[in-house]
Design an enzyme around this catalytic site. Sequence first.
Site, PDB file in Angstrom:
ATOM      1  CB  CYS A  14      -4.119   3.078   5.986  1.00 52.59           C
ATOM      2  SG  CYS A  14      -3.926   2.850   4.208  1.00 52.59           S
TER       3      CYS A  14
ATOM      4  CB  CYS B  59      -0.270   2.313   5.620  1.00 52.85           C
ATOM      5  SG  CYS B  59      -0.949   0.716   5.082  1.00 52.85           S
TER       6      CYS B  59
ATOM      7  CB  CYS C 129      -0.901  -0.008   1.239  1.00 49.56           C
ATOM      8  SG  CYS C 129      -1.896   1.492   1.408  1.00 49.56           S
TER       9      CYS C 129
ATOM     10  CB  CYS D 249      -8.832  -4.098 -11.636  1.00 48.69           C
ATOM     11  SG  CYS D 249      -8.392  -3.045 -12.999  1.00 48.69           S
TER      12      CYS D 249
END
Length: 132
Positions: free
Chosen positions: A100, A51, A48, A120
């Site tokens: 997050c 985070c 991510c 996706c």
Amino acid sequence: MTDKIERTEDEWKETLTKDQFIVLRQKGTEAPFTGKYYENKEDGTYLCAACGQELFGSDSKFDSGSGWPSFTKAIQEGRVVRKDDSSHGMKRTEILCSRCGSHLGHVFDDGPAPTGERFCMNSISLDFKKEK
């Protein structure tokens, strides 16, 4: 699982680029075939961008032809959260980071075996850690 991260939208604005903020926090979408990871074929882990939580492994990435990085499954159960999304006059399933709450993309049921799913994702929602 890692502890949840909670920040105000102003705090997110301070830590993300303007484009990242639009996608990750305001549920925007990058244009297809423009993201830095849609053609990435290196071995590693996708994280991510907000985070740093590990989300997808390169072993589950495939070329869906959609113009966005696509995966058959998350790296581990509980790393992403599914949420019904009826925006833009469509019925879809949004994918959020479980740590997050940032918007990553959507999942569809037109992917290859073994899961039949196509996660996706927006490249701008991801970082990449290359396998050594």
